[in-house]
Design a protein around this motif. Structure first.
Motif, short mmCIF file in Angstrom:
data_model
loop_
_atom_site.label_atom_id
_atom_site.label_comp_id
_atom_site.label_asym_id
_atom_site.label_seq_id
_atom_site.Cartn_x
_atom_site.Cartn_y
_atom_site.Cartn_z
N ARG A 104 0.76 -1.11 0.00
CA ARG A 104 -0.01 -0.07 -0.03
C ARG A 104 0.70 1.18 0.15
O ARG A 104 1.92 1.37 0.32
N SER A 105 0.45 2.25 -0.63
CA SER A 105 0.96 3.58 -0.53
C SER A 105 0.18 4.50 0.17
O SER A 105 -0.87 4.80 -0.08
N ASP A 106 0.66 4.75 1.41
CA ASP A 106 -0.01 5.30 2.70
C ASP A 106 -0.25 6.81 2.36
O ASP A 106 0.75 7.49 2.75
N ARG A 136 -4.00 0.50 -2.91
CA ARG A 136 -3.71 -0.82 -2.31
C ARG A 136 -3.43 -1.66 -3.44
O ARG A 136 -4.31 -1.85 -4.22
N PHE A 137 -2.46 -2.38 -3.43
CA PHE A 137 -1.91 -3.23 -4.55
C PHE A 137 -1.97 -4.70 -4.01
O PHE A 137 -0.75 -5.23 -3.10
N ARG A 138 -2.99 -5.48 -4.03
CA ARG A 138 -2.92 -6.85 -3.47
C ARG A 138 -1.93 -7.86 -4.01
O ARG A 138 -1.64 -7.76 -5.41
N ILE A 139 -1.73 -9.04 -3.62
CA ILE A 139 -0.88 -10.02 -4.01
C ILE A 139 -1.48 -11.12 -4.04
O ILE A 139 -2.34 -11.65 -3.27
N VAL A 171 7.84 -18.22 -4.23
CA VAL A 171 6.48 -18.08 -4.97
C VAL A 171 6.77 -17.62 -6.27
O VAL A 171 7.38 -16.49 -6.39
N TRP A 172 5.64 -17.67 -7.19
CA TRP A 172 5.54 -17.25 -8.24
C TRP A 172 4.14 -16.64 -7.97
O TRP A 172 3.29 -17.36 -7.92
N GLY A 173 4.23 -15.34 -8.47
CA GLY A 173 2.78 -14.83 -8.08
C GLY A 173 2.63 -13.12 -9.07
O GLY A 173 3.39 -12.93 -9.76
N ASP A 174 1.72 -12.67 -8.66
CA ASP A 174 1.15 -11.29 -9.14
C ASP A 174 0.96 -10.31 -8.26
O ASP A 174 0.30 -10.49 -7.17
N ILE A 175 1.31 -9.11 -8.65
CA ILE A 175 0.86 -7.97 -7.71
C ILE A 175 0.06 -7.11 -8.59
O ILE A 175 0.41 -6.85 -9.80
N TYR A 176 -1.20 -6.87 -7.97
CA TYR A 176 -2.16 -6.20 -8.94
C TYR A 176 -2.27 -4.60 -8.68
O TYR A 176 -1.64 -4.11 -7.87
N MET A 177 -3.00 -4.17 -9.91
CA MET A 177 -3.04 -2.53 -9.78
C MET A 177 -4.12 -2.11 -8.47
O MET A 177 -4.89 -3.18 -8.10
N ALA A 178 -4.27 -0.85 -8.40
CA ALA A 178 -5.05 -0.67 -7.21
C ALA A 178 -6.50 -0.91 -7.59
O ALA A 178 -7.53 -1.00 -6.53
N VAL A 221 -7.85 -5.91 -9.77
CA VAL A 221 -8.38 -6.94 -11.18
C VAL A 221 -7.09 -6.98 -11.87
O VAL A 221 -6.84 -8.03 -12.42
N THR A 222 -6.58 -5.94 -12.49
CA THR A 222 -5.61 -5.81 -13.38
C THR A 222 -4.02 -6.08 -12.73
O THR A 222 -3.61 -5.69 -11.64
N VAL A 223 -3.46 -7.23 -13.44
CA VAL A 223 -2.20 -7.47 -13.03
C VAL A 223 -1.16 -6.40 -13.28
O VAL A 223 -1.05 -6.04 -14.46
N GLY A 224 -0.39 -5.91 -12.33
CA GLY A 224 0.52 -4.69 -12.54
C GLY A 224 2.06 -5.24 -13.06
O GLY A 224 2.72 -4.97 -13.63
#
Length: 286
Positions: free
Chosen positions: A123-125, A134-137, A180-187, A190-193
């Motif tokens: 998150r960028s506070d 917030r950028f969910r993983i 872990v192989w994973g994705d960090i999503y946009m704010a 839904v969209t993978v950043g």
């Protein structure tokens, strides 16, 4: 005393990797001597005693005579904690950068009844409630390496959605690895950043000296974490490894950063970047 986790003698069922039982690790115990009656009572050490996820606390990392970074730990609930990273000495006249926040949680009694530390989101506070991006993983694949050195794919679905496994909740004297192989999503959530790969080995050390401390507790037990990081925007920013189909294959990973999370001291007790000793760091008292 040993704790069962999974059984490497069985690997697949109905085409899916599952978590089974096998001798993995020996939990660390803290003994409190009761002098009056000569008894010893014991309780397990938890990773939260090292990561300080239940304490409001602050630490500053020192490197090359310079205050490099500040972390601030704030529990949100009994199982959720924010760790914020910021510049300890912002330039005068310039607006401070928003702290970079990591959202952590404890996932209890999942995967064969075990509990784990989980990294949920970044998150960028910006200081405005409910307005901070917030950028969910999301983890696409998680693997675990125990004392036998073999990587085994885990089914983490029983631990809830989102985020990724970061460490065992029970502190163990046996070294282990997680990747872990994973994705960090946009704010928008839904969209993978960006796609990422993270691999780390964690090992218990009974006493780690901090050269920045001069108090009697300058040596503490710690969890040493060696890690590598790749993402599709910056490439290998920490460490290196083989690639396959435009992302890390998991083979020949070389770690590029290490750090010790100290009991009662928190992240960055001591650490460094690969083979660059001049870029080492340690945690100072503030």
């Amino acid at each position: 005393m040993t704790t069962n986790f999974y059984d490497a003698s069985r690997t697949r069922r109905r085409g899916r990797w599952i978590i089974l039982r096998r001798e993995l690790n020996r939990p660390v115990y803290v003994s409190a001597h009761v002098a009056a009656c000569g008894l010893i009572s014991s309780q397990r050490e938890r990773a939260t005693d090292y990561f300080l996820l239940r304490d409001n606390s602050t630490g500053v990392l020192m490197s090359g005579g310079r205050r490099m970074s500040r972390w601030t730990i704030k529990p949100v609930t009994s199982t959720q904690t924010d760790i914020s990273w910021s510049n300890p000495d912002p330039q005068k006249g310039s607006p401070p950068e928003p702290p970079k926040v990591e959202e952590w949680s404890i996932r209890r009694n999942c995967m064969d009844g075990r509990s784990f530390l989980w990294l949920d989101a970044y998150r960028s506070d910006i200081g405005i409630a409910d307005k901070s991006p917030r950028f969910r993983i999301g983890a696409r694949r998680t693997e675990f390496r125990g004392v036998d050195g073999e990587w085994v794919k885990l089914d983490t679905s029983g631990c809830g959605a989102g985020g990724h496994l970061y460490a065992l909740y029970d502190v163990t004297t046996d070294a282990y690895g997680i990747r872990v192989w994973g994705d960090i999503y946009m704010a928008d959530g839904v969209t993978v950043g960006r796609r990422f790969f993270w691999q780390a080995d964690l090992a218990y050390a009974p006493s780690v000296e901090n050269p920045c401390r001069h108090s009697p507790d300058s040596a503490r037990p710690g969890l040493r974490l060696d890690e590598a990081w790749w993402d599709n925007v910056n490439g290998w920013s920490i460490g290196s490894g083989d690639m396959l189909d435009a992302e890390p294959s998991g083979a020949n990973v070389i770690y590029g950063r290490w750090g010790v999370i100290a009991k009662g001291g928190g992240p960055g007790w001591v650490g460094g970047w690969g083979n660059r000793p001049k870029e080492s760091f340690c945690l100072i008292e503030e």
